[in-house]
Design a protein around this motif. Sequence first.
Motif, PDB file in Angstrom:
ATOM      1  N   LEU A 989       0.829  -1.206   0.000  1.00  0.00           N
ATOM      2  CA  LEU A 989       0.000   0.000   0.000  1.00  0.00           C
ATOM      3  C   LEU A 989       0.860   1.251   0.000  1.00  0.00           C
ATOM      4  N   LYS A 990       1.957   1.225   0.751  1.00  0.00           N
ATOM      5  CA  LYS A 990       2.859   2.370   0.781  1.00  0.00           C
ATOM      6  C   LYS A 990       3.478   2.617  -0.594  1.00  0.00           C
ATOM      7  N   ALA A 991       3.943   1.528  -1.229  1.00  0.00           N
ATOM      8  CA  ALA A 991       4.504   1.671  -2.582  1.00  0.00           C
ATOM      9  C   ALA A 991       3.453   2.143  -3.577  1.00  0.00           C
ATOM     10  N   GLU A 992       2.267   1.640  -3.440  1.00  0.00           N
ATOM     11  CA  GLU A 992       1.201   2.048  -4.363  1.00  0.00           C
ATOM     12  C   GLU A 992       0.846   3.519  -4.170  1.00  0.00           C
ATOM     13  N   ARG A 993       0.857   3.955  -2.921  1.00  0.00           N
ATOM     14  CA  ARG A 993       0.571   5.375  -2.673  1.00  0.00           C
ATOM     15  C   ARG A 993       1.628   6.264  -3.298  1.00  0.00           C
ATOM     16  N   ALA A 994       2.896   5.847  -3.141  1.00  0.00           N
ATOM     17  CA  ALA A 994       3.966   6.635  -3.767  1.00  0.00           C
ATOM     18  C   ALA A 994       3.828   6.638  -5.282  1.00  0.00           C
ATOM     19  N   GLN A 995       3.578   5.452  -5.825  1.00  0.00           N
ATOM     20  CA  GLN A 995       3.384   5.378  -7.277  1.00  0.00           C
ATOM     21  C   GLN A 995       2.180   6.217  -7.717  1.00  0.00           C
ATOM     22  N   LEU A 996       1.121   6.159  -6.918  1.00  0.00           N
ATOM     23  CA  LEU A 996      -0.092   6.915  -7.267  1.00  0.00           C
ATOM     24  C   LEU A 996       0.171   8.413  -7.190  1.00  0.00           C
ATOM     25  N   LYS A 997       0.989   8.813  -6.201  1.00  0.00           N
ATOM     26  CA  LYS A 997       1.295  10.237  -6.075  1.00  0.00           C
ATOM     27  C   LYS A 997       2.115  10.704  -7.270  1.00  0.00           C
ATOM     28  N   ILE A 998       3.098   9.872  -7.691  1.00  0.00           N
ATOM     29  CA  ILE A 998       3.905  10.242  -8.859  1.00  0.00           C
ATOM     30  C   ILE A 998       3.039  10.306 -10.108  1.00  0.00           C
ATOM     31  N   VAL A1612      21.390   6.957  -7.002  1.00  0.00           N
ATOM     32  CA  VAL A1612      20.207   6.154  -7.323  1.00  0.00           C
ATOM     33  C   VAL A1612      19.109   7.061  -7.915  1.00  0.00           C
ATOM     34  N   ASN A1613      18.106   6.384  -8.522  1.00  0.00           N
ATOM     35  CA  ASN A1613      16.934   7.095  -9.064  1.00  0.00           C
ATOM     36  C   ASN A1613      15.887   7.195  -7.961  1.00  0.00           C
ATOM     37  N   LEU A1614      15.665   8.440  -7.517  1.00  0.00           N
ATOM     38  CA  LEU A1614      14.741   8.637  -6.398  1.00  0.00           C
ATOM     39  C   LEU A1614      13.304   8.224  -6.744  1.00  0.00           C
ATOM     40  N   GLU A1615      12.927   8.455  -7.961  1.00  0.00           N
ATOM     41  CA  GLU A1615      11.552   8.072  -8.347  1.00  0.00           C
ATOM     42  C   GLU A1615      11.363   6.557  -8.287  1.00  0.00           C
ATOM     43  N   ALA A1616      12.407   5.828  -8.790  1.00  0.00           N
ATOM     44  CA  ALA A1616      12.336   4.366  -8.709  1.00  0.00           C
ATOM     45  C   ALA A1616      12.389   3.898  -7.271  1.00  0.00           C
ATOM     46  N   LEU A1617      13.152   4.621  -6.449  1.00  0.00           N
ATOM     47  CA  LEU A1617      13.264   4.249  -5.056  1.00  0.00           C
ATOM     48  C   LEU A1617      11.944   4.437  -4.313  1.00  0.00           C
ATOM     49  N   GLN A1618      11.246   5.525  -4.678  1.00  0.00           N
ATOM     50  CA  GLN A1618       9.959   5.763  -4.010  1.00  0.00           C
ATOM     51  C   GLN A1618       8.932   4.689  -4.372  1.00  0.00           C
ATOM     52  N   THR A1619       8.968   4.280  -5.601  1.00  0.00           N
ATOM     53  CA  THR A1619       7.986   3.287  -6.049  1.00  0.00           C
ATOM     54  C   THR A1619       8.403   1.865  -5.779  1.00  0.00           C
ATOM     55  N   LEU A1620       9.622   1.671  -5.147  1.00  0.00           N
ATOM     56  CA  LEU A1620      10.081   0.316  -4.863  1.00  0.00           C
ATOM     57  C   LEU A1620       9.215  -0.297  -3.763  1.00  0.00           C
ATOM     58  N   SER A1621       8.758  -1.467  -4.010  1.00  0.00           N
ATOM     59  CA  SER A1621       7.913  -2.186  -3.045  1.00  0.00           C
ATOM     60  C   SER A1621       8.497  -3.546  -2.761  1.00  0.00           C
ATOM     61  N   VAL A1622       7.817  -4.298  -1.953  1.00  0.00           N
ATOM     62  CA  VAL A1622       8.261  -5.637  -1.578  1.00  0.00           C
ATOM     63  C   VAL A1622       8.079  -6.580  -2.775  1.00  0.00           C
ATOM     64  N   ASN A1623       8.746  -7.725  -2.655  1.00  0.00           N
ATOM     65  CA  ASN A1623       8.588  -8.776  -3.660  1.00  0.00           C
ATOM     66  C   ASN A1623       7.263  -9.488  -3.367  1.00  0.00           C
ATOM     67  N   THR A1624       6.246  -9.095  -4.108  1.00  0.00           N
ATOM     68  CA  THR A1624       4.906  -9.637  -3.829  1.00  0.00           C
ATOM     69  C   THR A1624       4.821 -11.129  -4.095  1.00  0.00           C
ATOM     70  N   THR A1625       5.552 -11.597  -5.091  1.00  0.00           N
ATOM     71  CA  THR A1625       5.512 -13.038  -5.395  1.00  0.00           C
ATOM     72  C   THR A1625       6.041 -13.852  -4.224  1.00  0.00           C
ATOM     73  N   LEU A1626       7.186 -13.366  -3.675  1.00  0.00           N
ATOM     74  CA  LEU A1626       7.769 -14.072  -2.538  1.00  0.00           C
ATOM     75  C   LEU A1626       6.840 -14.039  -1.341  1.00  0.00           C
ATOM     76  N   GLU A1627       6.269 -12.873  -1.101  1.00  0.00           N
ATOM     77  CA  GLU A1627       5.378 -12.775   0.058  1.00  0.00           C
ATOM     78  C   GLU A1627       4.143 -13.653  -0.120  1.00  0.00           C
ATOM     79  N   GLU A1628       3.613 -13.684  -1.337  1.00  0.00           N
ATOM     80  CA  GLU A1628       2.442 -14.533  -1.595  1.00  0.00           C
ATOM     81  C   GLU A1628       2.786 -15.998  -1.404  1.00  0.00           C
ATOM     82  N   LEU A1629       3.989 -16.394  -1.840  1.00  0.00           N
ATOM     83  CA  LEU A1629       4.402 -17.784  -1.652  1.00  0.00           C
ATOM     84  C   LEU A1629       4.540 -18.120  -0.163  1.00  0.00           C
ATOM     85  N   LYS A1630       5.059 -17.172   0.602  1.00  0.00           N
ATOM     86  CA  LYS A1630       5.182 -17.420   2.037  1.00  0.00           C
ATOM     87  C   LYS A1630       3.799 -17.608   2.669  1.00  0.00           C
ATOM     88  N   ILE A1631       2.886 -16.733   2.289  1.00  0.00           N
ATOM     89  CA  ILE A1631       1.532 -16.840   2.860  1.00  0.00           C
ATOM     90  C   ILE A1631       0.876 -18.145   2.449  1.00  0.00           C
TER      91      ILE A1631
END
Length: 1756
Positions: A989-998, A1612-1631
Amino acid sequence: MKEPDDQDTDGEKSVTSKSDGRKSLRSSKSESRSPVQEDNTFLEDDTDETFTEGEGSYLEEDSDEERLEGSLSSFQYDDLQSTSVPQQTPAPAVEEAEEEVKKKISESFFYDYMELASMPFVTLDSNIPLDLLTLVHSFGYDCRKRANLQLLDDSIAIYIAGNQLIFLNLKTKEQIYLRSSSGEGIGIIGVHPHKTYFTVAEKGSFPDIIIYEYPSLRPYRILRDGTEKGYAYVDFNYSGTLLASVGSNPDYTLTIWNWKEEQPILRTKAFSQEVFKVTFNPDNEEQLTTSGSGHIKFWEMAFTFTGLKLQGSLGRFGKTTTTDIEGYMELPDGKVLSGSEWGNMLLWEGGLIKVELCRGTSKSCHNGPINQIMLYEGEVITVGSDGYVRIWDFETIDTADIIDETGLLEIEPINELQVDKNVNLFSMIKMNETGNNFWLAQDANGAIWKLDLSFSNITQDPECLFSFHSGAIEAVAVSPLTYLMATTALDCSVRIYDFASKTPLAQMKFKQGGTALVWVPRMVNFTGAQIIVGFEDGVVRILELYDPKGLTIFAGRKKILDADIQLKQVFKPHTACVTALAYERDGEILATGSKDQTVFFFEVERDYKPIGYINTPGPVCQLMWSPMSHPESTLLIICENGYILEAPLPTIKQEEDDHDVVSYEIKDMCIKCFHFSSVKSKILRLIEIEKRERQRELKEKIREERRNKLAAEMGEDGEKEFQEEEEEEEEEEEEKEEPLPEIFIPSTPSPILCGFYSEPGKFWVSLFGIETEPIPEDIEDPKAYSIENARRKREHDKLMKEVEEIKARKREQIKALRNEFCKLLEMNEELPKHMQFKRTDFDVDSQIRAEMHRKTAFKIQQVEKELAWEKEKHELGLMKLKNRFRDPLENDTIVVHAILSDHKISSYRLVQPSKYSKFKRASQSERKPSKLDRFEKEGPGRKDSQRDAGGSVTTQEESIIEKGKKFRPKTLSEIMVENQIEKTRKLILKAERAQLKIQQRKKEWEELYKSKPGDNYEDPKDLQAIKEAQVYMGDFNLKTAPDYKIPEHMRINAAKKEEELGHLDSLVHGNKRHMNKCILSLRDLKVAVVEEIQCLVQELKNIQSTLHISKHIPIPKIPQIHPEEVPEKRFQYDEETLLNFKQQQMKSNDEKSPGVEETGSGGPGGGFLKLSSGKDGDLTTRDSISRSSKASTFSLDIPKYMEFEKAEPTDVELEIMKRDEIKHVYMQQYLVNRIKELVVTFDAELRLLRHQKLKLDTQMKLSDLHHVTLFQEILLLKNFEKQENILQERVNSLDKEEQYMQWKINETLKEMEEKKNEITKLQEQEKALYAGFQAAIGENNKFANFLMKVLKKKIKRVKKKEVEGDADEDEESEESSEEESSLESDEDESESEDEVFDDSICPTNCDVALFELALQLREKRLDIEEALVEEKKIVDNLKKEYDTLSKKVKIVATNLNAAEEALEAYQREKQQRLNELLVVIPLKLHQIEYVVFGEIPSDLSGTLVFSHHALRRLQERIRELQEENSKQQKLNKEWRERRKQLIREKREMTKTIHKFGYMAGPYGLEVVNNTAVSLLSFSISRSNGEEEESLEHKEMEETVRQLMISKFGRVVNLEALQTLSVNTTLEELKIRKLRKELANAKEMKMWEEKIAQMRWELMMKTKEHTRKLYQMNDLCIEKKKLDSRLNTLQNQQGNAFQGPREADVVAREKVTELIQLQAERISALKEEIALLRRKGGLILPPIQSPREKEIQPADL
């Protein structure tokens, strides 16, 4: 032919023949057809001699009530030996012979068709085979023959064509033929109701009716001697056991046949004029109907004391004009519905016309005769000669009755269908297709149609299946070149047939019928495609056959046929019909002959230029040119009146001007004439003369011999005597000699049929018939008297005259005696009473009067029996009237009268809602939510849960489970999974908010750039405001304006109008029903008031009985219930009511006094308007009962003084009496006031409700007017609906097509943009490749040029696609050849520029790695170039596709605009037609504001009708527009000033830009004139602080870089850094892993529980089986005991019992069965135990006894 043993040997001779000629003809036929009759000819004389006058009875004249004896049992047998002997019965021997003859025919007996069918006749000495000519196909159809179209099954139709009966397969178009047996044609055909037999009624001399079996087509029965010349109609009864036939001219015999036995049951003469039709009544097979020329007749088969008879009743037209009746139909109740010549329907009842039915405004039901009437599925179908099929309501027709003196009743059809123009429907028959309502129709104009009478939205248009000539074919010609045939007839058509393929090719219609036709020879027209046709009006037309497929196809062209006809040339040489056409043998001259007695010649080569004509002595019937074998060309002209002319070839005058010719008559032609007349009488005269000459010579010879003999004997005396005798003989001969026969020449010679040339100078002629001398007038009347009978008739008439005179004298004597007796009675009455005789004293015999009374009673019984049918009929009529008019009523009219005043109020006569009210939409508060509404409210999630009835249960269970889950404590694993999911969700959600803001920031920038207005920018708000102003500005355009455009939301159709009409009906019905309820409750209130007043009056009377008369108050009058207030009692009657009604009717007829009406009108009401009776208890309400009960309580307190003896009252009693008197006086006044209050209250309620009803009446009248308008609009809209739907579908399809094209264009543009981006990427890759290679080479490399050449060298490459297959080799070779050519050209250029080098070997001292890199990069470069070529090709193809689609879009848009314009024009036309309807709007004078000089004009056609609200809105809008106009003027003035100021500022800024432009030159800036002010400010700021900004920018960049290195270790690229999020695939596999572990743990636990459960069940099963083993052991022990006891009992039995007792046997069987059952259970238990002992064995459910099944452990 099959001959059964029980066949009737002489069955066909059971009915007598009508003449000896008929006997001989029939016997000859029977001998040739039936060999069985040859052995039985001895019976013929016996049976024929007994039938002498019986058949003559059915030839008598018609009467109103014919009682003619037509059965075989009623024939009278006369003794022919003496005329004085009376009639006597036949001898017993004859009866026995007849009984032997009349045997039943076997059901399996069939005749031989080959022996019956008429065959060709060939003389014995001829070698012509019988099958020289065979029928291959028939193009004919006798379409004007009645009922000449029948169906045998779904696909087989039969009809008559000439001498053939044709079986036509409607699906395959194949034909099968049956020949006529008589050879003279077929009269009529009929089909059995079960479709298993069909009849063929022949024509000829005493024709037969042959009944064939279907589908074998074998002759089954033959009915003989039914008529003289031919049959007009046949019909089976409903069960198919009887057949009715009616003959044609001259006898018109009606016969009822038992066709299976070939025996006539009844026979009579139907009528003296032509009879068209005979049918059985389908509901009563004992009734028949015949119709024909000027009559309709109703028949009934009735048993009389003399046997079965046909009784006919002739229909009487009365005031209606006598008409021919073609179509009729028997109704179920005995009435008959028939057509008429003028198109109206006549309803017959009891032999009279009950009513004549027509359409509205006295229009006839059909424009012409009605040819057929049918009853189908409760609807009456009429088929008219005007080409219409109309459907009528059966109930309306069945209950129709006269309403005025005209005898007409107007009704309207339910549906109608016009087949086509120029169609004359003759009959129809239903096709047996399930699910469809298809009919086959016979068109008298020569066609067979297929009609769809379903009258729905998918109803098919009428389809013409087959087309024929509608009359006799006048001429036929065959093509000299191919298998084509041309025909013409008087039906004004010329047709072309291909008889090889058996199909009609083309036809052409004209205004006159064709009479002659010739195919133009090939020497005139080489193609052989022309025909020449002559017509009735003397016109000759040359037609040409052509192939229409070669013509240009244009819009609107119909289906293209294989051939068509076009007019080539036309001319009119004659004034009468053309009868002959002939081309000269060389084809140079055309000759035409006509009935105007002329022959015209034309020159063919000069476009049929007229040469001239010659006159003939008679009408021309044939023209024939001499053949080539003749030396000269001559024309043989054959006339109808016996003249034959031979004309030479006319001379052709060259170059002669037609204007100088006065007449075309050829006068100098040398013509040979031949005339043929009768020579029969001349030959007879010559024969008679020769005969007389021979007789005279013979007499002279005899006389000479005698004279010589006398002279020799007597000498001179002998000669004298001989001379005297000779003179006497001569005188006698002169007296006896008869005159010679006269020469007879007939006035009209025999017509010439045909003629032809045989050899030069000779021709043959065929004449019609032989001329005979005039025949004396014959006695044709079979009832003509013989000489003896005429004499007896004269004597009989004389005797009857004398008898009548005696009767007249007796009547005079009886009249005189009656007068004398009357005088005696008068004298007796004048005497004193004690001297008067009684009336019985005048009776001569009392038994005579008793007998008279007995006869009177008997006659009354007879009359009751005779009127029983009428009584039943009227009861049924009353029931029908009730069902028709009473049952549909919801409320009858109730009139409630006021009590004190004359006011009254009546309810509405309310019928059930109309069909349009079904379209009513219920209000939101009343109607239930529909399925769609429920779905929308509940959402799609409920859809699956509502599929079955248990949906609600499952939903409740799910909710309970969810609640359980909600309140269940969570485990540690679940908490871990939820924490992990929540943590991952927050990071995402945090990454999505940053991406949405950009993205939002980017979108804002894009919107900011996009919001920059263009040069032609207009504010959308302004556009929307303008659009709204155009639509809603209040401009009321007149709908009658020619440029009026109907808005989309105002377009109306029939469905919307029906819904509007249904809404109106429902509102009207609801208002009327509500008012009726109010009036009904008011009526009930009055009944309650009347009852309460009755109770109060009774109480008042009781009270007044105790008071002194001086203290009495007048008792109010009790109101009465009027008959109109209780109309339901109108149908309650008794004998007294009926007698009163009869008395009233008699008094009204007598019209004696006006006062009688009052008593009469009150008479019927007295029988049922006594409200005090017990029958009226249903009208008493609860309130009235309660009031009456309250009022009755006062009567309990009244003392009864009469019970005690009179005595002096005491003081206390006097005080009590005074108190009671005061109380009674008060109660008396109270009751009177109460009665007045009730009456006044009721009258007030009535007046109030009456006022409301008057308002409602006004609204109802307006709604009725509106209803009429809506109904007219519906009818009009239904006429427009079909075409409007077609236009709307076309607009929708074009709109969809345009949208689809636009979508394809957009997709193509997107694809082109993508391909262009890919090309740009490839070009960038190519540039990057060169740049990278240049960087790899480095600077100052001496092999740089070589390596660059190696990189840039263009070489040939093998395509990858060539390896895949050879299918694409051609395309790839073309592409490769193009590329090779380009590469070779580049190589040539490179070779021309530089020397040839070898790129396969690395030069010395060159870096091998760089060389290898150059080769690798060259391969990449070639790949990139190939990809570029491919992408460019794709782009080119896409451009072409885009251009094609753009053109198509333009075409589709044009078509769409045209379709929309057509739809709009059609809508405008529909609106104009709607505008033509008259709408009634009632207005008051104060509502009319259109005045001229203060007065209302007489013509208000130019006025408009507005509502007050709309008028006020228009007036307010005028003021608003004026205010807006003033505001806009002010704003316009302000904006003009603002514009001038901006122009001045622009000029100043331009000067400033020029001034600073030169100052900015040294800084390298380009200043352009007319730039914006922002550029100026930017240039100034840059010139002043460029150095400071550059230094500050560098410092900030350095600071940011250091911060990134210190924090991230790199930039580093600050815009890419702001939009960087967790590895959703890995997290989904863990869950998923956690959830899987939890699920596995649950499953393991579940299986452990199941194992424990199964172990417990195993233990229980083991215990149970152990218990059963114990039971088995006990049973075995008990069995042993029983066996031992049984053995002891058997041993103890003595000799007294010889055998086992029945009870012992039964008991033993029961025990044996029980033992077997127990043994089976034991074995089953053992098997289960063995299975349970095994490891992994199959566990079966335990075997439980019924008792064990009932008792189960509670913990389970």
